[in-house]
Write an enzyme that holds these catalytic residues in place. Structure first.
Site, short mmCIF file in Angstrom:
data_model
loop_
_atom_site.label_atom_id
_atom_site.label_comp_id
_atom_site.label_asym_id
_atom_site.label_seq_id
_atom_site.Cartn_x
_atom_site.Cartn_y
_atom_site.Cartn_z
CD GLU A 180 -2.29 1.49 2.85
OE1 GLU A 180 -2.54 2.68 3.26
OE2 GLU A 180 -2.33 0.33 3.55
CG ASP A 213 0.04 6.85 -0.73
OD1 ASP A 213 -1.22 7.27 -1.20
OD2 ASP A 213 1.12 7.68 -0.57
CG ASP A 247 -5.82 1.33 3.45
OD1 ASP A 247 -5.45 2.50 2.77
OD2 ASP A 247 -5.75 0.90 4.64
CD GLU A 281 -3.40 4.46 -1.49
OE1 GLU A 281 -3.29 5.81 -1.75
OE2 GLU A 281 -3.04 3.91 -0.42
#
EC number: 3.1.26.3
Length: 225
Positions: A42, A46, A115, A118
């Protein structure tokens, strides 16, 4: 822990076939389910999402200010937007969650869904390269990038209404055609009907409002082509 089911179907939805399926398994695993969870992926995803969207906005809006670009990026990479993408992918059907999260409906929770998106981006990057990852992310975001504007960051329903009013067209009609799940964990399917399209456009999300916004975004993409 049981293997995740219907992985081929998920890969078709994502538009990507993993060479190392373990990366996808990890991306779909919440920390409540295993020590080998998706938080590191994640973190990576991101960062990749931010640079891909930043680059797209920079080239799409050559006259936009830094502030406008930042606001548009924030709109596109926020948890709400990522959760909408997750719902479109039916990602909740594939998540590995611990018993507590399962019981509380974690597979529909906005933060967990966001989440996971990502984490999948991070997993795709590790499984391939940045350019392949960029193409996939831009494909996922295509309709959203087409309708976003530097000014005011209005939501898709507002933008659609203003577009139709500008051309003196009737306002869109939204109708809930299906609901699924318990009262606190429902999925809504909404149709949006506009005069210029021969058939209704469907949006699916965890609330009626979000489903309407999803449908409106798709209509905007179609009528602006």
């Amino acid at each position: 822990m049981e293997p995740i089911k219907n992985i081929p179907r998920l890969c078709r939805t994502l538009g990507y076939e993993f060479a190392e399926q373990a990366l996808l398994d990890q991306a779909l695993t919440h920390r409540s389910a295993s020590n080998k969870h998706n938080e590191r992926l994640e973190f990576l995803g991101d960062s990749i999402l931010s640079i891909v969207i930043s680059d797209a906005l920079y080239h799409q809006f050559p006259k936009a200010t830094e502030g406008d670009l930042s606001r548009m990026r924030a709109t596109l990479v926020c948890g709400k937007m990522l959760a909408e993408i997750a719902i479109e992918f039916k990602l909740g059907d594939y998540l590995k969650l611990g018993p507590g999260e399962l019981k509380s409906g974690g597979f529909r929770r906005e933060s967990i869904l966001a989440d996971a998106v990502e984490a999948i981006i991070g997993a795709i990057y590790l499984d391939s390269d940045i350019e392949k990852c960029r193409k996939l992310v831009l494909n996922w975001y295509a309709s959203r990038l087409r309708v976003i504007e530097p000014i005011n960051q209005k939501d898709p329903k507002t933008l659609l209404q203003e577009h139709l009013q500008k051309f003196r067209k009737p306002l869109p009609i939204y109708k809930v055609v299906h609901t699924e799940g318990d009262a606190h964990e429902q999925t809504f399917t909404v149709e949006c009907v506009v005069e210029d399209l021969r058939q209704a456009v469907v949006g699916v999300a965890s609330s009626r409002r979000k489903a309407e916004q999803s449908a409106a975004a798709q209509v905007l993409e179609l009528i602006k082509k």
